[in-house]
Scaffold this motif. Structure first.
Motif, PDB file in Angstrom:
ATOM      1  N   VAL A  19       0.834  -1.202   0.000  1.00  0.00           N
ATOM      2  CA  VAL A  19       0.000   0.000   0.000  1.00  0.00           C
ATOM      3  C   VAL A  19       0.871   1.255   0.000  1.00  0.00           C
ATOM      4  O   VAL A  19       0.591   2.223  -0.701  1.00  0.00           O
ATOM      5  CB  VAL A  19      -0.950  -0.001   1.221  1.00  0.00           C
ATOM      6  N   LEU A  20       1.945   1.235   0.778  1.00  0.00           N
ATOM      7  CA  LEU A  20       2.808   2.418   0.849  1.00  0.00           C
ATOM      8  C   LEU A  20       3.578   2.656  -0.442  1.00  0.00           C
ATOM      9  O   LEU A  20       3.889   3.795  -0.778  1.00  0.00           O
ATOM     10  CB  LEU A  20       3.793   2.283   2.016  1.00  0.00           C
ATOM     11  N   THR A  21       3.906   1.579  -1.176  1.00  0.00           N
ATOM     12  CA  THR A  21       4.679   1.759  -2.403  1.00  0.00           C
ATOM     13  C   THR A  21       3.810   2.115  -3.593  1.00  0.00           C
ATOM     14  O   THR A  21       4.326   2.592  -4.599  1.00  0.00           O
ATOM     15  CB  THR A  21       5.488   0.486  -2.732  1.00  0.00           C
ATOM     16  N   ASN A  22       2.487   1.909  -3.508  1.00  0.00           N
ATOM     17  CA  ASN A  22       1.597   2.238  -4.616  1.00  0.00           C
ATOM     18  C   ASN A  22       1.145   3.692  -4.469  1.00  0.00           C
ATOM     19  O   ASN A  22       0.400   4.023  -3.559  1.00  0.00           O
ATOM     20  CB  ASN A  22       0.393   1.296  -4.613  1.00  0.00           C
ATOM     21  N   PRO A  23       1.559   4.573  -5.367  1.00  0.00           N
ATOM     22  CA  PRO A  23       1.231   5.998  -5.203  1.00  0.00           C
ATOM     23  C   PRO A  23      -0.244   6.321  -5.441  1.00  0.00           C
ATOM     24  O   PRO A  23      -0.708   7.383  -5.036  1.00  0.00           O
ATOM     25  CB  PRO A  23       2.112   6.689  -6.242  1.00  0.00           C
ATOM     26  N   ILE A  25      -2.856   4.776  -4.181  1.00  0.00           N
ATOM     27  CA  ILE A  25      -3.694   4.502  -3.015  1.00  0.00           C
ATOM     28  C   ILE A  25      -3.510   5.555  -1.924  1.00  0.00           C
ATOM     29  O   ILE A  25      -4.473   6.073  -1.364  1.00  0.00           O
ATOM     30  CB  ILE A  25      -3.390   3.088  -2.458  1.00  0.00           C
ATOM     31  N   VAL A  26      -2.268   5.890  -1.610  1.00  0.00           N
ATOM     32  CA  VAL A  26      -1.973   6.789  -0.492  1.00  0.00           C
ATOM     33  C   VAL A  26      -1.300   8.049  -1.025  1.00  0.00           C
ATOM     34  O   VAL A  26      -0.339   7.966  -1.780  1.00  0.00           O
ATOM     35  CB  VAL A  26      -1.050   6.087   0.529  1.00  0.00           C
ATOM     36  N   ASP A  27      -1.782   9.216  -0.608  1.00  0.00           N
ATOM     37  CA  ASP A  27      -1.130  10.457  -1.024  1.00  0.00           C
ATOM     38  C   ASP A  27       0.185  10.635  -0.260  1.00  0.00           C
ATOM     39  O   ASP A  27       0.372  10.065   0.804  1.00  0.00           O
ATOM     40  CB  ASP A  27      -2.058  11.652  -0.823  1.00  0.00           C
ATOM     41  N   PRO A  28       1.117  11.394  -0.808  1.00  0.00           N
ATOM     42  CA  PRO A  28       2.451  11.515  -0.203  1.00  0.00           C
ATOM     43  C   PRO A  28       2.433  12.016   1.246  1.00  0.00           C
ATOM     44  O   PRO A  28       3.252  11.586   2.065  1.00  0.00           O
ATOM     45  CB  PRO A  28       3.173  12.520  -1.104  1.00  0.00           C
ATOM     46  N   ARG A  29       1.522  12.898   1.558  1.00  0.00           N
ATOM     47  CA  ARG A  29       1.460  13.433   2.920  1.00  0.00           C
ATOM     48  C   ARG A  29       1.110  12.329   3.921  1.00  0.00           C
ATOM     49  O   ARG A  29       1.721  12.209   4.981  1.00  0.00           O
ATOM     50  CB  ARG A  29       0.413  14.531   2.942  1.00  0.00           C
ATOM     51  N   MET A  30       0.116  11.512   3.562  1.00  0.00           N
ATOM     52  CA  MET A  30      -0.291  10.420   4.439  1.00  0.00           C
ATOM     53  C   MET A  30       0.795   9.352   4.519  1.00  0.00           C
ATOM     54  O   MET A  30       1.020   8.757   5.562  1.00  0.00           O
ATOM     55  CB  MET A  30      -1.598   9.807   3.918  1.00  0.00           C
ATOM     56  N   ARG A  31       1.493   9.118   3.412  1.00  0.00           N
ATOM     57  CA  ARG A  31       2.574   8.135   3.400  1.00  0.00           C
ATOM     58  C   ARG A  31       3.667   8.533   4.382  1.00  0.00           C
ATOM     59  O   ARG A  31       4.163   7.712   5.146  1.00  0.00           O
ATOM     60  CB  ARG A  31       3.138   8.009   1.989  1.00  0.00           C
ATOM     61  N   LYS A  36       6.453   7.719   9.474  1.00  0.00           N
ATOM     62  CA  LYS A  36       6.935   8.315  10.732  1.00  0.00           C
ATOM     63  C   LYS A  36       6.389   7.560  11.934  1.00  0.00           C
ATOM     64  O   LYS A  36       7.125   7.251  12.872  1.00  0.00           O
ATOM     65  CB  LYS A  36       6.517   9.780  10.786  1.00  0.00           C
ATOM     66  N   SER A  37       5.094   7.226  11.915  1.00  0.00           N
ATOM     67  CA  SER A  37       4.516   6.485  13.040  1.00  0.00           C
ATOM     68  C   SER A  37       5.075   5.074  13.102  1.00  0.00           C
ATOM     69  O   SER A  37       5.282   4.535  14.186  1.00  0.00           O
ATOM     70  CB  SER A  37       2.995   6.461  12.936  1.00  0.00           C
ATOM     71  N   GLY A  38       5.348   4.466  11.955  1.00  0.00           N
ATOM     72  CA  GLY A  38       5.948   3.131  11.937  1.00  0.00           C
ATOM     73  C   GLY A  38       7.341   3.126  12.548  1.00  0.00           C
ATOM     74  O   GLY A  38       7.707   2.230  13.300  1.00  0.00           O
ATOM     75  N   LYS A  39       8.133   4.149  12.221  1.00  0.00           N
ATOM     76  CA  LYS A  39       9.475   4.244  12.803  1.00  0.00           C
ATOM     77  C   LYS A  39       9.400   4.437  14.305  1.00  0.00           C
ATOM     78  O   LYS A  39      10.204   3.897  15.059  1.00  0.00           O
ATOM     79  CB  LYS A  39      10.238   5.407  12.167  1.00  0.00           C
ATOM     80  N   LYS A  40       8.410   5.202  14.755  1.00  0.00           N
ATOM     81  CA  LYS A  40       8.238   5.431  16.180  1.00  0.00           C
ATOM     82  C   LYS A  40       7.888   4.126  16.904  1.00  0.00           C
ATOM     83  O   LYS A  40       8.415   3.826  17.976  1.00  0.00           O
ATOM     84  CB  LYS A  40       7.141   6.469  16.408  1.00  0.00           C
TER      85      LYS A  40
END
Length: 57
Positions: A19-23, A25-31, A36-40
């Protein structure tokens, strides 16, 4: 039980990465926000694992 749990977690990780690699589905801001939350989460979980390892030594 461990095998099924591993398959489930692996499937979730694979789906989230696709989902994150498909542009489309997710806009760049949400990606950026999701990454960031995943890294946290990874940072917090690694701290917990380090504390557990330290306790058992």
């Amino acid at each position: 039980m461990k095998f099924a749990k591993g398959i489930l977690i692996g499937g979730l990780i694979g789906a989230s990465i696709s989902v994150l690699t498909n542009p489309d589905i997710v806009d760049p801001r949400m990606r950026k926000r999701l990454i960031k939350s995943g890294k946290k989460i990874v940072r917090r979980s690694s701290n917990v694992f380090e504390d557990m390892i330290h306790m058992f030594r």
